[in-house]
Design a protein around this motif. Structure first.
Motif, mmCIF file in Angstrom:
data_model
loop_
_atom_site.group_PDB
_atom_site.id
_atom_site.type_symbol
_atom_site.label_atom_id
_atom_site.label_comp_id
_atom_site.label_asym_id
_atom_site.label_seq_id
_atom_site.Cartn_x
_atom_site.Cartn_y
_atom_site.Cartn_z
ATOM 1 N N ALA A 15 37.326 35.151 49.177
ATOM 2 C CA ALA A 15 38.883 35.534 49.279
ATOM 3 C C ALA A 15 38.181 36.967 47.875
ATOM 4 C CB ALA A 15 39.846 34.376 48.327
ATOM 5 N N ALA A 16 37.248 36.720 46.296
ATOM 6 C CA ALA A 16 37.029 37.314 45.761
ATOM 7 C C ALA A 16 36.204 38.376 46.017
ATOM 8 C CB ALA A 16 36.327 36.309 44.477
ATOM 9 N N GLY A 17 35.093 37.744 46.508
ATOM 10 C CA GLY A 17 34.436 39.182 47.247
ATOM 11 C C GLY A 17 35.429 39.763 48.160
ATOM 12 N N LEU A 18 36.183 39.757 49.116
ATOM 13 C CA LEU A 18 37.235 40.947 49.425
ATOM 14 C C LEU A 18 37.952 41.805 48.685
ATOM 15 C CD1 LEU A 18 37.835 38.587 52.621
ATOM 16 C CD2 LEU A 18 35.937 40.314 53.221
ATOM 17 N N LEU A 19 38.396 40.305 48.099
ATOM 18 C CA LEU A 19 39.300 41.559 46.529
ATOM 19 C C LEU A 19 38.209 42.842 46.137
ATOM 20 C CD1 LEU A 19 41.532 41.812 44.741
ATOM 21 C CD2 LEU A 19 40.509 40.372 43.425
ATOM 22 N N CYS A 20 37.216 42.068 45.208
ATOM 23 C CA CYS A 20 36.806 42.840 44.425
ATOM 24 C C CYS A 20 36.415 44.058 45.311
ATOM 25 C CB CYS A 20 35.178 42.531 44.182
ATOM 26 S SG CYS A 20 35.734 41.148 42.824
ATOM 27 N N LEU A 21 35.674 44.044 47.356
ATOM 28 C CA LEU A 21 35.548 45.509 48.144
ATOM 29 C C LEU A 21 36.013 45.878 48.495
ATOM 30 C CD1 LEU A 21 32.885 43.173 50.045
ATOM 31 C CD2 LEU A 21 31.613 44.954 48.721
ATOM 32 N N ILE A 81 27.520 36.074 35.907
ATOM 33 C CA ILE A 81 27.371 35.942 34.593
ATOM 34 C C ILE A 81 27.065 37.744 34.454
ATOM 35 C CG2 ILE A 81 26.292 35.708 32.189
ATOM 36 C CD1 ILE A 81 26.389 32.422 33.193
ATOM 37 N N GLY A 82 25.785 37.931 35.802
ATOM 38 C CA GLY A 82 24.734 38.887 35.490
ATOM 39 C C GLY A 82 26.223 40.771 35.928
ATOM 40 N N GLY A 83 26.842 40.094 37.065
ATOM 41 C CA GLY A 83 27.676 41.279 37.828
ATOM 42 C C GLY A 83 28.619 41.379 37.193
ATOM 43 N N ALA A 84 29.592 40.050 36.416
ATOM 44 C CA ALA A 84 30.347 40.025 35.362
ATOM 45 C C ALA A 84 29.663 41.581 34.187
ATOM 46 C CB ALA A 84 31.324 38.908 34.404
ATOM 47 N N ILE A 85 28.481 41.101 34.065
ATOM 48 C CA ILE A 85 28.392 41.637 32.194
ATOM 49 C C ILE A 85 28.218 43.591 32.993
ATOM 50 C CG2 ILE A 85 26.420 42.875 31.306
ATOM 51 C CD1 ILE A 85 25.833 39.417 30.960
ATOM 52 N N TRP A 86 27.457 43.826 33.961
ATOM 53 C CA TRP A 86 27.365 44.939 34.845
ATOM 54 C C TRP A 86 28.560 45.533 34.538
ATOM 55 C CZ3 TRP A 86 23.261 46.362 39.307
ATOM 56 C CH2 TRP A 86 23.957 47.233 39.856
ATOM 57 N N ALA A 87 29.864 44.902 35.089
ATOM 58 C CA ALA A 87 30.678 45.299 35.509
ATOM 59 C C ALA A 87 31.042 46.398 33.978
ATOM 60 C CB ALA A 87 31.621 44.473 36.144
ATOM 61 N N LEU A 88 31.150 45.072 33.205
ATOM 62 C CA LEU A 88 32.157 45.825 31.739
ATOM 63 C C LEU A 88 31.322 46.393 31.099
ATOM 64 C CD1 LEU A 88 32.771 41.779 30.706
ATOM 65 C CD2 LEU A 88 34.377 44.501 31.621
ATOM 66 N N LEU A 89 29.740 46.634 31.045
ATOM 67 C CA LEU A 89 28.688 47.882 30.804
ATOM 68 C C LEU A 89 29.275 49.290 31.518
ATOM 69 C CD1 LEU A 89 26.070 45.957 30.210
ATOM 70 C CD2 LEU A 89 27.611 46.736 27.996
ATOM 71 N N GLU A 90 29.601 49.393 32.904
ATOM 72 C CA GLU A 90 29.534 50.096 33.667
ATOM 73 C C GLU A 90 30.860 51.011 33.919
ATOM 74 O OE1 GLU A 90 28.388 51.914 38.103
ATOM 75 O OE2 GLU A 90 26.816 50.726 37.290
ATOM 76 N N ARG A 91 31.885 49.907 34.426
ATOM 77 C CA ARG A 91 33.000 50.581 34.171
ATOM 78 C C ARG A 91 33.681 51.742 35.590
ATOM 79 N NH1 ARG A 91 36.148 47.349 32.129
ATOM 80 N NH2 ARG A 91 37.956 47.615 32.751
ATOM 81 N N SER A 92 32.871 51.377 35.893
ATOM 82 C CA SER A 92 32.987 52.137 37.765
ATOM 83 C C SER A 92 33.614 51.999 39.321
ATOM 84 C CB SER A 92 32.100 52.901 37.896
ATOM 85 O OG SER A 92 31.184 52.828 38.422
ATOM 86 N N ARG A 93 33.789 52.478 39.788
ATOM 87 C CA ARG A 93 33.801 51.771 40.753
ATOM 88 C C ARG A 93 33.440 51.354 41.805
ATOM 89 N NH1 ARG A 93 35.818 56.271 45.837
ATOM 90 N NH2 ARG A 93 34.894 54.626 47.324
ATOM 91 N N TRP A 94 32.301 51.763 41.603
ATOM 92 C CA TRP A 94 31.183 50.672 41.292
ATOM 93 C C TRP A 94 30.985 49.774 41.517
ATOM 94 C CZ3 TRP A 94 30.649 52.386 46.592
ATOM 95 C CH2 TRP A 94 30.549 53.897 47.301
ATOM 96 N N SER A 95 30.832 48.884 39.916
ATOM 97 C CA SER A 95 30.187 48.317 39.459
ATOM 98 C C SER A 95 31.247 46.654 39.770
ATOM 99 C CB SER A 95 31.066 48.195 38.191
ATOM 100 O OG SER A 95 31.120 48.835 37.390
ATOM 101 N N THR A 96 32.862 47.864 40.572
ATOM 102 C CA THR A 96 33.583 46.770 41.170
ATOM 103 C C THR A 96 33.143 46.118 42.620
ATOM 104 O OG1 THR A 96 35.850 48.000 40.138
ATOM 105 C CG2 THR A 96 35.930 46.748 41.883
ATOM 106 N N VAL A 97 32.561 47.292 43.444
ATOM 107 C CA VAL A 97 31.418 46.595 44.388
ATOM 108 C C VAL A 97 30.684 45.700 44.107
ATOM 109 C CG1 VAL A 97 30.274 48.133 46.709
ATOM 110 C CG2 VAL A 97 32.485 48.807 45.216
ATOM 111 N N ILE A 98 29.579 46.157 43.329
ATOM 112 C CA ILE A 98 29.230 44.882 43.047
ATOM 113 C C ILE A 98 29.910 43.741 43.011
ATOM 114 C CG2 ILE A 98 27.125 44.166 41.176
ATOM 115 C CD1 ILE A 98 26.042 46.798 42.806
ATOM 116 N N MET A 99 30.375 43.442 42.124
ATOM 117 C CA MET A 99 30.849 42.068 42.044
ATOM 118 C C MET A 99 31.143 41.895 43.364
ATOM 119 S SD MET A 99 32.924 41.856 38.377
ATOM 120 C CE MET A 99 34.444 43.631 38.976
ATOM 121 N N GLY A 100 31.916 42.625 43.986
ATOM 122 C CA GLY A 100 32.214 42.189 45.500
ATOM 123 C C GLY A 100 30.855 41.678 46.417
#
Length: 123
Positions: A15-21, A81-100
């Protein structure tokens, strides 16, 4: 591992993966919902680590290779942890995709840990 807890983890991870994607491909940047979904997966993985330590003493030992299981578990704990750090550092739509992608990869790892736990070595 406990099967019902594995199923809960799988449902949350998918569910989290689909939400983020969906949110990432819709152009949304990381927000409380997307980062929070990874935090929930992380919390469940920490509970899984505690269960993996306690279960053998409660009569539910791992039948598979404990080293392989441990490596999967430690890697799975580090991924959100790595995915969230990446998302908070880059803050682009692609970081949201990476979290998915991270969440869906965790779903696969969680299932693999279940298989390792219940399948005897050499079986």
């Amino acid at each position: 591992m406990i099967l019902w807890f594995t199923v809960v983890q799988l449902v949350v991870a998918v569910a989290a993966g689909l939400l983020c994607l969906i949110m990432g491909f819709a152009g949304k940047r990381p927000n409380d919902w997307t980062v929070g979904s990874l935090a929930l997966i992380e919390l469940l993985l920490i509970v899984q680590a505690v269960l993996a330590i306690v279960s053998p003493f409660a009569g539910n030992p791992a039948l598979g290779d404990p080293l392989e299981y441990g490596v999967y578990l430690v890697s799975a704990i580090l991924l959100p942890i790595g995915g969230a750090i990446w998302a908070l550092l880059e803050r682009s739509r692609w970081s949201t995709v990476i979290m998915g992608v991270v969440a869906l990869a965790l779903a696969v790892m969680i299932w693999r840990m279940q298989v390792i736990w219940i399948t005897p070595i050499g079986g």
